[in-house]
Design a protein around this motif. Structure first.
Motif, PDB file in Angstrom:
ATOM      1  N   ASP A 148       0.820  -1.220   0.000  1.00 15.25           N
ATOM      2  CA  ASP A 148       0.000   0.000   0.000  1.00 15.25           C
ATOM      3  C   ASP A 148       0.846   1.259   0.000  1.00 15.25           C
ATOM      4  N   ILE A 149       2.049   1.177   0.576  1.00 13.36           N
ATOM      5  CA  ILE A 149       2.881   2.371   0.717  1.00 13.36           C
ATOM      6  C   ILE A 149       4.306   1.948   1.053  1.00 13.36           C
ATOM      7  N   GLY A 150       5.259   2.777   0.671  1.00 10.21           N
ATOM      8  CA  GLY A 150       6.651   2.597   1.064  1.00 10.21           C
ATOM      9  C   GLY A 150       7.133   3.797   1.843  1.00 10.21           C
ATOM     10  N   PHE A 151       7.861   3.553   2.928  1.00  7.83           N
ATOM     11  CA  PHE A 151       8.432   4.618   3.751  1.00  7.83           C
ATOM     12  C   PHE A 151       9.958   4.484   3.749  1.00  7.83           C
ATOM     13  N   ALA A 152      10.652   5.604   3.722  1.00  5.35           N
ATOM     14  CA  ALA A 152      12.111   5.615   3.820  1.00  5.35           C
ATOM     15  C   ALA A 152      12.536   6.607   4.888  1.00  5.35           C
ATOM     16  N   GLN A 153      13.353   6.130   5.833  1.00  4.85           N
ATOM     17  CA  GLN A 153      13.905   6.987   6.882  1.00  4.85           C
ATOM     18  C   GLN A 153      15.347   7.350   6.551  1.00  4.85           C
ATOM     19  N   ASP A 154      15.818   8.463   7.101  1.00  5.10           N
ATOM     20  CA  ASP A 154      17.247   8.754   7.038  1.00  5.10           C
ATOM     21  C   ASP A 154      17.904   8.124   8.271  1.00  5.10           C
ATOM     22  N   PRO A 155      19.238   8.190   8.424  1.00 10.65           N
ATOM     23  CA  PRO A 155      19.893   7.434   9.499  1.00 10.65           C
ATOM     24  C   PRO A 155      19.403   7.743  10.905  1.00 10.65           C
ATOM     25  N   ASP A 156      19.089   9.004  11.220  1.00  9.93           N
ATOM     26  CA  ASP A 156      18.620   9.286  12.583  1.00  9.93           C
ATOM     27  C   ASP A 156      17.095   9.373  12.661  1.00  9.93           C
ATOM     28  N   ALA A 157      16.430   8.988  11.559  1.00  4.14           N
ATOM     29  CA  ALA A 157      14.972   8.795  11.525  1.00  4.14           C
ATOM     30  C   ALA A 157      14.181  10.041  11.881  1.00  4.14           C
ATOM     31  N   ASP A 158      14.704  11.202  11.546  1.00  5.06           N
ATOM     32  CA  ASP A 158      13.915  12.421  11.754  1.00  5.06           C
ATOM     33  C   ASP A 158      13.290  12.908  10.447  1.00  5.06           C
ATOM     34  N   ARG A 159      13.569  12.212   9.334  1.00  2.71           N
ATOM     35  CA  ARG A 159      12.990  12.558   8.039  1.00  2.71           C
ATOM     36  C   ARG A 159      12.330  11.329   7.432  1.00  2.71           C
ATOM     37  N   LEU A 160      11.311  11.573   6.609  1.00  3.49           N
ATOM     38  CA  LEU A 160      10.572  10.477   5.985  1.00  3.49           C
ATOM     39  C   LEU A 160      10.247  10.830   4.542  1.00  3.49           C
ATOM     40  N   ALA A 161      10.550   9.896   3.649  1.00  2.00           N
ATOM     41  CA  ALA A 161      10.110  10.001   2.255  1.00  2.00           C
ATOM     42  C   ALA A 161       9.100   8.892   1.988  1.00  2.00           C
ATOM     43  N   ILE A 162       8.252   9.096   0.988  1.00  2.47           N
ATOM     44  CA  ILE A 162       7.122   8.194   0.737  1.00  2.47           C
ATOM     45  C   ILE A 162       7.127   7.725  -0.714  1.00  2.47           C
ATOM     46  N   VAL A 163       6.815   6.442  -0.886  1.00  8.05           N
ATOM     47  CA  VAL A 163       6.608   5.843  -2.208  1.00  8.05           C
ATOM     48  C   VAL A 163       5.148   5.383  -2.270  1.00  8.05           C
ATOM     49  N   ASP A 164       4.456   5.704  -3.365  1.00  4.85           N
ATOM     50  CA  ASP A 164       3.024   5.358  -3.425  1.00  4.85           C
ATOM     51  C   ASP A 164       2.821   3.889  -3.801  1.00  4.85           C
ATOM     52  N   GLU A 165       1.568   3.480  -3.872  1.00  2.20           N
ATOM     53  CA  GLU A 165       1.238   2.064  -4.063  1.00  2.20           C
ATOM     54  C   GLU A 165       1.647   1.553  -5.438  1.00  2.20           C
ATOM     55  N   ARG A 166       1.968   2.448  -6.352  1.00  4.71           N
ATOM     56  CA  ARG A 166       2.436   2.025  -7.681  1.00  4.71           C
ATOM     57  C   ARG A 166       3.951   1.896  -7.745  1.00  4.71           C
ATOM     58  N   GLY A 167       4.617   2.212  -6.617  1.00  8.58           N
ATOM     59  CA  GLY A 167       6.073   2.191  -6.601  1.00  8.58           C
ATOM     60  C   GLY A 167       6.695   3.467  -7.106  1.00  8.58           C
ATOM     61  N   HIS A 168       5.931   4.576  -7.070  1.00  3.08           N
ATOM     62  CA  HIS A 168       6.439   5.870  -7.524  1.00  3.08           C
ATOM     63  C   HIS A 168       6.857   6.720  -6.327  1.00  3.08           C
ATOM     64  N   TYR A 169       8.071   7.236  -6.366  1.00  2.65           N
ATOM     65  CA  TYR A 169       8.527   8.169  -5.347  1.00  2.65           C
ATOM     66  C   TYR A 169       7.752   9.473  -5.497  1.00  2.65           C
ATOM     67  N   ILE A 170       7.124   9.949  -4.440  1.00  2.00           N
ATOM     68  CA  ILE A 170       6.264  11.126  -4.592  1.00  2.00           C
ATOM     69  C   ILE A 170       6.955  12.421  -4.178  1.00  2.00           C
ATOM     70  N   GLY A 171       8.139  12.348  -3.589  1.00  3.40           N
ATOM     71  CA  GLY A 171       8.856  13.566  -3.221  1.00  3.40           C
ATOM     72  C   GLY A 171       8.706  13.901  -1.751  1.00  3.40           C
ATOM     73  N   GLU A 172       9.807  14.323  -1.144  1.00  5.33           N
ATOM     74  CA  GLU A 172       9.806  14.616   0.292  1.00  5.33           C
ATOM     75  C   GLU A 172       8.842  15.738   0.665  1.00  5.33           C
ATOM     76  N   GLU A 173       8.605  16.663  -0.253  1.00  2.64           N
ATOM     77  CA  GLU A 173       7.714  17.775   0.053  1.00  2.64           C
ATOM     78  C   GLU A 173       6.306  17.289   0.402  1.00  2.64           C
ATOM     79  N   TYR A 174       5.906  16.162  -0.154  1.00  4.97           N
ATOM     80  CA  TYR A 174       4.562  15.664   0.092  1.00  4.97           C
ATOM     81  C   TYR A 174       4.402  15.082   1.495  1.00  4.97           C
ATOM     82  N   THR A 175       5.513  14.737   2.166  1.00  2.00           N
ATOM     83  CA  THR A 175       5.396  14.178   3.515  1.00  2.00           C
ATOM     84  C   THR A 175       4.724  15.171   4.447  1.00  2.00           C
ATOM     85  N   LEU A 176       5.227  16.397   4.479  1.00  2.00           N
ATOM     86  CA  LEU A 176       4.648  17.411   5.352  1.00  2.00           C
ATOM     87  C   LEU A 176       3.245  17.795   4.890  1.00  2.00           C
TER      88      LEU A 176
END
Length: 513
Positions: free
Chosen positions: A253-281
């Protein structure tokens, strides 16, 4: 002497491990932080006191040596140290609440493998919450670091060290109970299939606890304790191709990516498309702003975010997408802009809250979400929970939720700098060109876009130009600034399309020369 950069600023200290950042430098900085902690006085500690400091690290390989050096420095300064080991920055911040005066995180955040650093966190005795130091406080700590060593004498209590586990579990538990019970139940019923990339660092523990607590079906990538990054650790499109592939392969349904200290999150949609960090906020904001007025705010009794009341306030930095402004207008909220840096955003959030504003969310467009109900630290777990809550309440997929948001394109470029101050001439040229107060440094024909009158200029942090006249009016902006964490100048432009945004950057490059 090493020519590797040692960056000192509002984000703390960062350098190349073994070159500009040696154990000796880490020990000296930590000792300076401890000395500063012992030297401050406030209404809660009118006399000398023994600071209690939490220390943790982001898990990257080689961080143990820097962490041990930092602990030595704090003990030398007369502090009592609680070592939580490998833990995310928001987990360490959450662990500090009500029991510790400060935290010291051994992390270089998204920087590459060879980097490491020290990030300071402080307990605000006014609201018993945690945040990074303000700009003024960070500068005061740096001045102690640069000055000759000070001896404050023995502390009232002897320095001690203890090993304290459990930071990740406590943090994830607070995120879960910060969701209202109905939403939490909806997430659990959906049994979302989630792929999480923790880049073999600190987010692996807290991320797993959260998603399992919410009864998600988890595919966990890069979750071993080696601390060796399987790809460049900044969660950007080009670094997350394996996550995109995994989302498609598992039909998640979704992919999440953290950076090493886990204070940032990027998202991949259900089609496997990276949607951009700006969309997280933006998605986190929609999750909170879209809650019906006068609904039950949740199981927490904290008044930090009063979702049943009108007049929401969001706080973000100058480099973050105007999607947030459009969402705020849609829901009758307002946006406050600050210089780049988590500490600057948090400082404004607390200032607005003290003035009576209903501050429900803060953050930055790099995937950093600050949900004050959990902690005043950027937090990938808060971001995950809010996005899953939005999916559960709306019944929509990630791609459908993104399609509902205002659509813009952001383009970014970097220019190497020898010193942060070297960005000043470029900023001066841009100010002259776009303010209309003087002869432009280049002709209109060389930029491709004729000047059409003065634009709105913000000089809080480098220069941000919001286009208010001409064909770009109300649709685009440009931000140029020296980085706080790397020896570079950043150029960021946003416009309705990628060609429009690139044209703004090309224009800026021509003006700068």
């Amino acid at each position: 002497m090493s020519q590797a950069p040692l960056m000192l600023g509002v984000s703390g200290l960062r350098g190349i491990t073994g070159q500009s950042l040696t154990p000796e430098v880490a020990e000296r900085f930590a000792r300076a932080f401890g000395v500063w902690l012992r030297s401050i006085r406030d209404e809660y500690s009118p006399d000398d006191y023994t600071p209690r400091v939490v220390v943790g690290r982001d898990g990257r390989a080689g961080g143990e040596i820097i962490a041990e050096a930092a602990i030595r420095g704090l003990l030398e300064a007369g502090c009592r140290v609680a070592n939580v080991g490998v833990a995310s920055t928001p987990s360490i911040g959450h662990h500090m609440r009500c029991s510790y005066h400060a935290g010291l995180v051994v992390t270089a955040s998204h920087n590459p493998q060879e980097w490491n650093g020290l990030k300071c966190l402080l307990l605000d005795m006014g609201d018993l919450d945690v945040s990074a130091p303000s700009s003024a406080t960070a500068q005061a700590i740096i001045e102690v670091f640069r000055a000759p060593p000070r001896d404050l004498g023995p502390p009232p209590e002897p320095p001690t060290r203890e090993e304290v586990p459990g930071a990740a579990e406590n943090h994830s538990g607070t995120v879960v109970v910060s969701l209202d019970k109905g939403t939490c139940d909806q997430i659990e019923q959906r049994r979302f299939h989630v792929v999480l990339d923790s880049v073999n660092a600190s987010g692996a523990w807290c991320g797993r606890y959260l998603l399992e607590d919410l009864r998600c079906r988890l595919e966990h990538l890069n979750a071993d304790p080696s601390g060796l990054f399987p790809h460049p650790p900044e969660p950007t499109r080009e670094n997350l191709t394996s996550l995109c592939d995994a989302v498609r392969a598992h039909n998640a349904d979704i992919g999440f990516a953290q950076d090493p200290d886990a204070d940032r999150l990027a998202i991949v949609d259900e089609r496997g498309h990276y949607i951009g960090e700006e969309y997280t906020l933006a998605l986190a904001a929609e999750s909170l702003l879209g809650v019906p007025r006068h609904s039950v705010p949740g199981r927490s009794s904290s008044p930090t975010d009063r979702l049943g009341e009108p007049g929401y306030t969001l706080v973000t930095n100058l480099s973050t997408s105007r999607m947030l402004d459009d969402l705020a207008a849609r829901h009758g909220a307002r946006v406050i802009r600050t210089p780049v840096g988590e500490a600057n955003v948090v400082e404004a959030m607390k200032r607005e809250k003290a003035a009576g504003a209903n501050v429900v969310l803060g953050g930055e467009g790099n995937g950093g979400v600050i949900w004050p109900r959990v902690t005043y630290v950027r937090d990938s777990l808060s971001a995950m929970a809010l996005v899953l809550a939005l999916m559960a309440r709306s019944g929509k997929t990630v791609s459908q939720l993104v399609a509902d948001l205002p659509r813009y394109a952001i383009e970014k470029r970097k220019v190497d700098l020898a010193r942060k101050e070297d960005a000043a001439p470029a900023i001066a040229k841009l100010k002259s060109f776009y303010s209309g107060t003087g002869v432009p440094p280049v002709s209109s024909s060389s930029t491709g876009v004729p000047p059409v009158g003065p634009q709105r200029i913000d000089l809080q942090d480098g220069i941000r130009i919001d286009f208010t006249t001409g064909p770009r009016a109300g649709k685009a902006w440009l931000h140029v600034r020296a980085s706080n964490t790397e020896p570079i100048m950043r150029l960021i432009a946003e416009a309705p399309t990628e060609p429009d945004a690139r044209a703004i950057l090309d224009e800026a490059a021509a003006i700068i020369g």
